[in-house]
Scaffold this active site. Structure first.
Site, PDB file in Angstrom:
ATOM      1  N   HIS A  25       0.813  -1.226   0.000  1.00  0.00           N
ATOM      2  CA  HIS A  25       0.000   0.000   0.000  1.00  0.00           C
ATOM      3  C   HIS A  25       0.850   1.282   0.000  1.00  0.00           C
ATOM      4  CE1 HIS A  25       0.360   0.342   4.371  1.00  0.00           C
ATOM      5  NE2 HIS A  25      -0.506  -0.581   4.657  1.00  0.00           N
ATOM      6  N   HIS A  79      -5.214  -8.840  14.668  1.00  0.00           N
ATOM      7  CA  HIS A  79      -5.314  -7.601  13.890  1.00  0.00           C
ATOM      8  C   HIS A  79      -6.149  -7.860  12.643  1.00  0.00           C
ATOM      9  CE1 HIS A  79      -4.413  -3.814  12.186  1.00  0.00           C
ATOM     10  NE2 HIS A  79      -3.220  -4.032  11.684  1.00  0.00           N
ATOM     11  N   GLU A  81      -6.362  -6.097   9.817  1.00  0.00           N
ATOM     12  CA  GLU A  81      -5.870  -5.669   8.504  1.00  0.00           C
ATOM     13  C   GLU A  81      -5.693  -6.894   7.596  1.00  0.00           C
ATOM     14  OE1 GLU A  81      -2.502  -3.025   8.701  1.00  0.00           O
ATOM     15  OE2 GLU A  81      -2.861  -2.298   6.661  1.00  0.00           O
ATOM     16  N   ASP A  83      -3.696  -8.059   5.497  1.00  0.00           N
ATOM     17  CA  ASP A  83      -2.460  -8.843   5.345  1.00  0.00           C
ATOM     18  C   ASP A  83      -2.375  -9.930   6.411  1.00  0.00           C
ATOM     19  OD1 ASP A  83      -2.235  -6.607   7.021  1.00  0.00           O
ATOM     20  OD2 ASP A  83      -0.060  -6.547   6.874  1.00  0.00           O
ATOM     21  N   HIS A 146      -1.737  -1.318  15.805  1.00  0.00           N
ATOM     22  CA  HIS A 146      -1.692  -0.299  14.791  1.00  0.00           C
ATOM     23  C   HIS A 146      -3.069   0.236  14.392  1.00  0.00           C
ATOM     24  CE1 HIS A 146      -1.315  -0.495  10.101  1.00  0.00           C
ATOM     25  NE2 HIS A 146      -1.176   0.735  10.458  1.00  0.00           N
ATOM     26  N   ASP A 165       1.730  -6.027  14.797  1.00  0.00           N
ATOM     27  CA  ASP A 165       2.568  -5.188  13.931  1.00  0.00           C
ATOM     28  C   ASP A 165       3.754  -4.555  14.682  1.00  0.00           C
ATOM     29  OD1 ASP A 165       1.244  -5.700  11.604  1.00  0.00           O
ATOM     30  OD2 ASP A 165       0.019  -3.897  11.638  1.00  0.00           O
ATOM     31  N   TYR A 193      10.061   0.314   9.055  1.00  0.00           N
ATOM     32  CA  TYR A 193       8.695  -0.113   9.382  1.00  0.00           C
ATOM     33  C   TYR A 193       8.076   0.855  10.393  1.00  0.00           C
ATOM     34  CZ  TYR A 193       4.820  -3.229  10.420  1.00  0.00           C
ATOM     35  OH  TYR A 193       3.564  -3.763  10.561  1.00  0.00           O
ATOM     36  N   HIS A 224       5.193  -9.455  11.135  1.00  0.00           N
ATOM     37  CA  HIS A 224       6.001  -9.329   9.916  1.00  0.00           C
ATOM     38  C   HIS A 224       7.471  -9.493  10.290  1.00  0.00           C
ATOM     39  CE1 HIS A 224       2.757  -7.743   7.417  1.00  0.00           C
ATOM     40  NE2 HIS A 224       2.475  -6.867   8.353  1.00  0.00           N
TER      41      HIS A 224
END
Lengths: 395, 52
Positions: A25, A79, A81, A83, A146, A165, A193, A224
């Site tokens: 993104h 989370h 999101e 991903d 996040h 995250d 990051y 990640h």
């Protein structure tokens, strides 16, 4: 076929290493990324997070090699999101006996994204914990680290925390642990990051860090990149500095130019600031990546931005950079605007306004010139660069 | 009465409207919100708010 990686006795890595992604993104992921998911085998079996949708099959296969997916009791969604949650529909189909664990905001978000009306949910809030057999899960919601739904999960018996995250890095590597990769590369990716994903949430993160430090942990597993086991104190210390955007003796001269005049000013500012002990960077927005630039902004002392006047305003490259930087709310920076114009001007003034809105301490009015900077203007640029360098050297 | 903005997510607390979904009636000043009140949009604490 990848082998199952056991990060702790009975706890496996079942995520996906993304060697392909280069634009996440808008974030330039030059070293790729990974979507980390984990499987805890106990009296109750728990899948901790999922992966980006295209890799659902691989995740389910990774789980299947360790356990029959129908024996998964809980899917913990730390989370929402995509991903991390993108594979939820496929996972819930493959694991029909699983209950989803999420925060209230997490449940709401998952339902918005995927429907999930027939999924069983167990909503958790701060301080909740549950036994899964030999181990327990302690839930620590971390709103806005996040997203509002974000959750960290602590497994005290294993001295392990899933940090989501936080402490992540977009870094695809065949390794799994922080001590298996080059330290500088790891820290650069962690910094990149932080700068690009959570810099604007420094005040929120600052409050969470002492709680993390107080835990008895020997492993931090983010969603990640690499798992932290050797450098935990280092990364926490860096996060502390980053939450303050702690300035250093670094000066950034960031600009675009149409006919080299603003560029000449940028070079003169650079020359003035280029002193022993000062890290000055000349950053042309035509050839530099925003992801790298804001990584540099995080610990810079000064951010000086130049734009010529195009159609009475600034150039779109400069505007894009300033919009991105403003949203990330860097603190503790000084700077000013500069640029060349032909007639009415407006470029440097518009830059100045954005720097003010970003919260940068402005050291002087915009420095401008008409068409070409005369020697007098260039001398002023050198002087300003020198003055700024002295100020950041004293930091 | 002053409005306050959440520094984490951008939500604005308007005392004229209150936060009725969470039992805060209209006309409640930010200062009068209970200490454990959290941002209805993102969940962070009262200390993350700044006067605007």
């Amino acid at each position: 076929m990848p082998k199952a990686i056991e990060v702790k006795d009975g706890i496996y890595y079942v995520g996906h290493k993304d060697w392909i992604v280069r634009n996440f993104h808008g974030y330039t992921t030059s070293r790729g990324s990974s979507y980390n998911a984990y499987l805890i085998r106990d009296e109750k079996n728990v899948l901790v997070d999922t992966v980006k949708a295209p890799y659902a099959e691989e995740l389910i296969e990774n789980v299947s090699r360790i356990i029959d997916p129908s024996k998964i009791d809980f899917v913990l969604s730390n989370h929402t999101e995509p991903d991390h949650s993108g594979s939820m529909p496929a996972v819930m189909e493959a694991m029909p006996n699983a209950t989803v664990i999420a925060t209230a905001a997490g449940e709401k978000g998952l339902k918005k994204y995927y429907g999930g009306d027939d999924w069983k949910f167990q909503v958790v809030k701060n301080g909740d914990s549950m036994s899964i057999g030999k181990r327990s899960l302690v839930f620590v919601p971390t709103p806005m680290v996040h997203w509002p739904d974000s959750l960290a999960t602590y497994v005290p018996e294993e001295k392990l925390i899933f940090t989501m995250d936080a402490f992540g890095q977009h870094f695809a590597t065949s390794s799994y642990y922080d001590d298996e990769v080059d330290y500088s590369e790891l820290m650069l990716e962690a910094k990149k990051y932080y700068a690009n994903i959570v810099m604007h949430l420094g005040n929120v993160i600052k409050k969470v860090l002492p709680a993390v430090e107080a835990l008895d942990i020997d492993m931090m597993a983010p969603s990640h990149g690499l798992i932290w086991r050797k450098h935990i104190p280092d990364i926490i210390a860096r996060y502390k500095a980053w939450t303050e955007c702690k300035p250093s003796a670094k000066v950034l001269v960031i600009y675009d130019s149409m006919w080299h005049s603003t560029e000449m000013m940028a070079h003169a500012i650079y020359d003035g600031a280029n002193k022993t002990g000062i890290n000055v960077r000349l950053i042309d927005l035509k050839s530099n990546d925003l992801t790298d630039i804001v990584t540099d902004v995080l610990d810079a002392g000064a951010v000086i931005v130049g734009s010529p006047t195009l159609n009475n305003g600034m150039m779109p490259t400069v505007s894009a950079f300033l919009t991105y930087m403003k949203g990330l709310k860097p603190t503790n920076k000084i700077g000013f605007a500069f640029g060349s114009h032909g007639w009415a001007g407006g470029g440097a003034k518009a830059v100045n306004e954005e720097l003010v809105k970003t919260g940068i301490e402005i050291v002087r009015d915009p420095l401008t010139c008409v068409f070409r900077p005369e020697q007098q203007v260039l001398d002023e640029c050198i002087q300003l660069g020198s003055g700024i360098a002295d100020r950041v050297a004293a930091l | 009465m002053d409005k306050y903005e959440c520094q984490a997510c951008g939500y604005v607390y308007d005392p004229e409207k209150g936060d009725p979904d969470n039992g805060i009636p209209a006309g409640t000043s930010f200062e009068a919100l209970p200490d454990d009140w959290t941002c209805p949009m993102c969940g962070v604490g009262k200390d993350m708010f700044e006067k605007i």
